[in-house]
Design an enzyme around this catalytic site. Structure first.
Site, PDB file in Angstrom:
ATOM      1  N   ASP A   6      14.088  -0.422   8.033  1.00 54.75           N
ATOM      2  CA  ASP A   6      15.168  -0.133   7.099  1.00 54.75           C
ATOM      3  C   ASP A   6      15.165   1.389   6.848  1.00 54.75           C
ATOM      4  O   ASP A   6      14.162   2.063   7.134  1.00 54.75           O
ATOM      5  CB  ASP A   6      14.894  -0.903   5.796  1.00 54.75           C
ATOM      6  N   ASP A   8      17.124   3.486   3.739  1.00 59.97           N
ATOM      7  CA  ASP A   8      17.005   3.916   2.334  1.00 59.97           C
ATOM      8  C   ASP A   8      15.842   3.244   1.609  1.00 59.97           C
ATOM      9  O   ASP A   8      15.743   2.013   1.575  1.00 59.97           O
ATOM     10  CB  ASP A   8      18.296   3.594   1.576  1.00 59.97           C
ATOM     11  N   ASP A 198      12.191  -2.491   2.154  1.00 61.05           N
ATOM     12  CA  ASP A 198      11.871  -2.405   0.709  1.00 61.05           C
ATOM     13  C   ASP A 198      12.797  -3.250  -0.154  1.00 61.05           C
ATOM     14  O   ASP A 198      12.641  -3.295  -1.364  1.00 61.05           O
ATOM     15  CB  ASP A 198      11.971  -0.954   0.225  1.00 61.05           C
TER      16      ASP A 198
HETATM   17  C1  2M8 Z   1      26.459   1.093   1.217  1.00 60.87           C
HETATM   18  O1  2M8 Z   1      25.176   0.567   1.072  1.00 60.87           O
HETATM   19  C2  2M8 Z   1      24.387   0.766  -0.078  1.00 60.87           C
HETATM   20  C3  2M8 Z   1      22.935   0.383   0.242  1.00 60.87           C
HETATM   21  O2  2M8 Z   1      22.739  -0.965   0.429  1.00 60.87           O
HETATM   22  C4  2M8 Z   1      24.860  -0.025  -1.267  1.00 60.87           C
HETATM   23  O3  2M8 Z   1      25.399  -1.129  -1.117  1.00 60.87           O
HETATM   24  O4  2M8 Z   1      24.660   0.478  -2.372  1.00 60.87           O
HETATM   25  C5  2M8 Z   1      26.623   1.185   2.717  1.00 60.87           C
HETATM   26  O5  2M8 Z   1      27.821   0.666   3.043  1.00 60.87           O
HETATM   27  C6  2M8 Z   1      26.408   2.551   3.329  1.00 60.87           C
HETATM   28  O6  2M8 Z   1      27.163   2.634   4.514  1.00 60.87           O
HETATM   29  C7  2M8 Z   1      26.735   3.689   2.436  1.00 60.87           C
HETATM   30  O7  2M8 Z   1      26.132   4.858   2.937  1.00 60.87           O
HETATM   31  C8  2M8 Z   1      26.223   3.479   1.027  1.00 60.87           C
HETATM   32  C9  2M8 Z   1      26.646   4.624   0.144  1.00 60.87           C
HETATM   33  O8  2M8 Z   1      26.108   4.507  -1.132  1.00 60.87           O
HETATM   34  O9  2M8 Z   1      26.744   2.266   0.513  1.00 60.87           O
HETATM   35 MG    MG Z   2      16.208  -0.153   1.553  1.00 59.46          MG
END
Ligand code: 2M8
Ligand code: MG
Length: 254
Positions: A6, A8, A198
């Site tokens: 993963d 982030d 995570d």
């Molecule tokens: C989206 O993902 C994040 C992490 O899971 C979220 O749902 O908060 C994704 O679509 C990703 O492409 C994008 O970079 C991110 C931006 O905050 O949001």
């Molecule tokens: Mg993560």
């Protein structure tokens, strides 16, 4: 070995988006020719950007297992249906039931940058969806369950991301991982699969690995894996890329 990770909060720090503390482990894996496969909810464009910073060109898994891109052959394998159809279904449900939500397709690049907090160029990469649509739910919790059923009737699933709900086809990180492990299995010699994650959307991928590394997430929920005979589970004490480094060094050096 083969590594699936993963991004982030795992290979990248949640706040700085840096992988620097994991560099020693990345170097070690590179010296041993161990493939490191990035497996994220991000788009291919976002992942490509990160992969170029890591100077690696292994296949990568995008949008929570919806797509696999192979930079060597310049091909993309898709699980499920297309993105335009997802948006069509969303528009239909909004018109029919009056659901309150905003999807990435509703926003201009500037609005997307504002809502995600990403710089404009990064927001444009995040908006380049091919197999899943993140939405911000602005309606009630019980209507979310009805919405989930409406989506299921169209063959779509709803998965919790960090900030957004991800509307997608029947795909997941584990299924895409398994697909790639098969392509790395030569003469019936299946590589030992290490998975690192995570968050809740990493659970299936972790459960399917030979060695599951649950990277400590100070802001997240504790991931519990069902006990499986023969599986090794490592919980890191450090968060993000520092935990990544810790676990990989431990696995390779024992
Ligand atoms: C989206 O993902 C994040 C992490 O899971 C979220 O749902 O908060 C994704 O679509 C990703 O492409 C994008 O970079 C991110 C931006 O905050 O949001
Ligand atoms: Mg993560």
């Amino acid at each position: 070995y083969i590594v699936f990770t993963d991004l982030d909060g795992t290979l990248l720090d949640h706040h700085s988006y840096s992988h620097a503390p994991a560099q020693p482990a990345l170097n070690l894996l590179e010296s041993l020719d161990v493939p490191v496969i990035l497996n994220s909810s991000k788009t291919l464009q976002e992942i490509e950007h990160i992969a170029s910073g890591l100077h690696q060109s292994y296949p990568r898994i995008a949008e929570n297992g919806s797509l696999i891109a192979n930079p060597d052959t310049d091909t993309v394998h898709t699980f499920g249906g297309d993105y335009e159809r997802i948006c069509e279904v969303l528009e239909g449900l909004r018109t029919q039931y009056g659901y309150q939500f905003k999807g990435f397709h509703d926003w201009t690049p500037e609005q997307l940058a504002k809502d995600t907090g990403l710089p404009l160029d990064a927001a444009i990469r995040a908006g380049a969806r091919e197999g899943s649509e993140p939405i911000r739910w602005l309606d009630t919790d019980d209507r979310l369950e009805r919405f989930r059923e409406n989506l299921a009737a169209e063959g779509l699933t709803l998965n919790r991301g960090g900030r957004y709900w991800h509307v997608m086809w029947q795909a997941d990180k584990a299924q895409a991982m398994e697909y790639l492990v098969k392509t790395y299995t030569v003469d019936n010699q299946r590589p030992i699969v290490i998975a690192l994650g995570d968050g809740p959307n990493d659970k299936n991928m972790l459960a399917a690995a030979d060695i599951a590394v649950i990277v400590y997430n100070p802001d997240g929920v504790v991931i519990d894996l069902p006990h499986r005979e023969g599986q090794q589970v490592i919980r890191t004490t450090l968060a993000g890329p520092s935990g990544w480094n810790e676990a990989i060094q431990q696995i390779i050096n024992t």
